[in-house]
Scaffold this active site. Structure first.
Site, mmCIF file in Angstrom:
data_model
loop_
_atom_site.group_PDB
_atom_site.id
_atom_site.type_symbol
_atom_site.label_atom_id
_atom_site.label_comp_id
_atom_site.label_asym_id
_atom_site.label_seq_id
_atom_site.Cartn_x
_atom_site.Cartn_y
_atom_site.Cartn_z
ATOM 1 N N GLY A 169 0.798 -1.224 0.000
ATOM 2 C CA GLY A 169 0.000 0.000 0.000
ATOM 3 C C GLY A 169 0.823 1.263 0.000
ATOM 4 O O GLY A 169 1.893 1.350 -0.598
ATOM 5 N N SER A 170 0.331 2.236 0.728
ATOM 6 C CA SER A 170 0.811 3.610 0.667
ATOM 7 C C SER A 170 2.274 3.767 1.083
ATOM 8 O O SER A 170 2.810 2.994 1.882
ATOM 9 C CB SER A 170 -0.061 4.446 1.596
ATOM 10 O OG SER A 170 0.597 5.620 1.972
ATOM 11 N N SER A 171 2.884 4.834 0.581
ATOM 12 C CA SER A 171 4.256 5.182 0.955
ATOM 13 C C SER A 171 4.311 5.742 2.373
ATOM 14 O O SER A 171 5.376 6.020 2.891
ATOM 15 C CB SER A 171 4.819 6.196 -0.026
ATOM 16 O OG SER A 171 3.989 7.342 -0.076
#
Lengths: 426, 138
Positions: B63-65
């Site tokens: 998922g997200s950074s």
């Protein structure tokens, strides 16, 4: 890790303690990756201004210098933060002034962020304040080494622009901004940029809704790997690929992909796989498409919609125009709110073109800088929301504990006008 | 019964504690609440479980950074895991382990750490040598 002479000098303090701390973090990070060296970058997209509970405490304790040291450099020393060494931009962050009176979001956080913008702007951070820097002036060139955060921007940067970035984080982009360096690992190396999986699309994919569902399928399939997409896909546009990449980076961790004949590193199917043979394909047909739609719509039962969210990743000017057309002459249901989240630079274009007026006349709002997921804020009392973004449908139920419907922009606008979800696959 | 796995150092250090095993990758941003140290992704096998003070054993990050930032926030809030053992290297999980400042080891998938280690087992990590010792709880 092998450091060059200039990197050793930075590590040893020749450029001051903040740069030394940045180099120390890059070395620790590079060693964690088992990476041999750093590479030069002059394009950093990170986050410094976004409020968080930890940042609020650190700013109280030692101002923005302290907050940057701890959060953006992983450094406990009291150091002074100098100007950015290379061009650096702020990605999306919290809601800002235009959200006051619309979004249940604390005024203190808006003021904290304003304060941060002033501090970092003075040091050379361009406040683009969007998850789509490529829409508002940061458009890297093919082959350029970048240090970007934001998974949906990273995948766009690699796949569509052919620039090279890993999915960086808050501390690695902070360190890159003060050194112009980033570990030369993963996507920076040509041998790691070839396709790994072949997906054969057997249903027409010709709209950003369809591209979003295909992306959600592909991300789940390949996880961290690099898919190559062929089959019944029309000519994609910026919006399509913005939604495809964001979805593939939500259900999986896709940072790079190829569409032979479309994306810059894949002039042909064979070129997409480089030295490897083209693998057996995985099919995306009507059954897979239906399963993805049902999966994205499995997080709710009540069809009473309180809230509609468009613009994740931040809406393009075309999406704002399309929403304005869908809302023209209509009025939102009294119990339903509609927000469209956009880069502030494109809000200026929407204002000037009259789209904002049309949307606001119907009762909808354009909001800049943030989104409900970033700011953990939806209209008070929201139980059920609808969105045209697979990414937002993926994340928001977990973040806010609400139910989700996923569908086309027009299905979402209809839900905002009637207060009921009647969307479906066509 | 004690089992031993051999991995490679990600973040140096020695630590021991109870394992919390996830067979699914973990989201940082949008997947955990750093103020409480709890996994919040609704459809996750560990949804609602707290990782504070546990050795987190998992395939890797997804998922997200924001992954590293969220795990760093768990350190700042005092809710961090005690150590990390994972099988897939990514920039998210590497930076995440560094800024969480906990001993971390990458163990090759072929050693099946997600099957060998069960939640509740007592695990000791010596990250510098890459050695993971497991005392089975049953």
């Amino acid at each position: 890790m092998k450091l060059t002479d200039d990197e050793k000098a930075m590590r040893d303090g020749a450029e001051g303690p903040a740069v030394a701390a940045a180099m120390d973090l890059l070395v620790r990070y590079g060693e964690a990756l088992d990476c041999e060296r750093l590479c030069d970058t002059r394009n950093v997209a990170g986050t410094m201004t976004q409020p968080s509970p930890a940042k609020t405490r650190l700013v109280k304790e030692g101002g923005w210098h302290k907050a940057f040291a701890v959060i953006n450099l992983d450094c406990d020393e009291d150091i002074e933060i100098p100007d950015m060494r290379v061009p650096t931009c702020q990605l999306q962050h919290g809601f800002s002034g235009d959200a006051e009176g619309v979004v249940p979001y604390s005024k203190e956080l808006i003021e904290l962020q304003d304060d941060a913008e002033a501090f970092y702007g003075r040091r050379g951070v361009s406040i683009l304040a969007t998850c789509t820097p490529y829409q508002v002036g940061n458009l890297p060139v093919r082959g350029e080494h970048c240090a970007w955060m934001e998974s949906s921007a990273v995948v766009y940067c690699n796949a569509i622009l052919g620039a090279r970035t890993n999915c960086e984080g808050t501390a690695s982009t902070g360190a890159a901004s003060l050194t112009g360096k980033i570990p030369c690992w993963g996507n920076h190396l040509p041998e790691n940029r070839y396709g790994t999986h072949l997906v054969d699309v057997g249903v027409p994919v010709d709209d950003f809704l369809e591209w979003g569902m295909l992306g959600y399928f592909v991300g789940d399939l390949v996880q961290e790997d690099r898919p190559v997409i062929t089959g019944e896909i029309g000519q994609p546009e910026l919006v399509d690929l913005k939604h495809f990449g964001a979805a593939a980076a939500s259900s999986g961790g896709v940072e790079h992909y190829h569409i032979p004949g479309i994306t810059p590193e894949a002039p042909s199917l064979e070129a997409a796989f480089g030295p490897q043979p083209v693998p057996e394909s995985v099919h995306y047909g009507p059954a897979q498409r239906l399963a993805i739609y049902e999966d994205l719509n499995s997080q709710g039962s009540s069809t009473d919609v309180d809230f509609v969210l468009l613009g994740c990743p931040h809406a393009s000017i075309e999406q704002i125009w399309r929403a304005a057309k869908a809302l023209d002459g209509r009025t939102l249901n009294s119990g339903t709110q509609l927000w469209i989240v956009v880069p502030r630079a494109l809000k200026a274009v929407a204002d000037r073109s009259g789209y904002t007026e049309t949307i606001e006349r119907a009762g909808g709002r354009l909001l800049t800088d943030s989104c409900p997921a970033m700011s953990r804020a939806a209209p008070t009392g929201t139980k059920v929301f609808a969105t045209d973004s697979a990414k937002q449908a993926h994340y928001l139920p977990a973040i806010l504990g609400i139910d989700a419907w996923f569908g086309s922009l027009e299905d979402c606008v209809n839900a905002a006008v009637t207060g009921r979800w009647t969307g479906g696959l066509r | 019964m004690t089992l031993v796995l051999h991995g490679r150092k990600v973040v140096p250090g020695v630590v021991e504690g109870e394992a919390l095993v996830s067979h699914e990758t973990i989201s940082g941003w949008g997947g955990i609440d750093p103020e409480r140290g709890v996994i919040t992704e609704r459809r996750h096998e560990l949804a609602g479980q707290c990782f504070t003070g546990k050795i987190l054993v998992f395939p890797g990050a997804k998922g997200s950074s924001g992954w590293s930032g969220f795990f760093q926030a768990s350190r700042l809030a005092g809710t961090a895991p005690l150590g990390m053992i994972f099988t897939a290297m990514t920039t998210k999980v590497a930076l995440g382990a560094v800024v969480t400042r906990v001993p971390a080891v990458l163990v090759p998938t072929e050693q099946h750490p997600l099957d060998v280690i069960s939640t509740g087992d007592w695990v000791r990590i010596d990250a510098a040598s890459g050695v993971v010792e497991i005392k089975k709880s049953d």
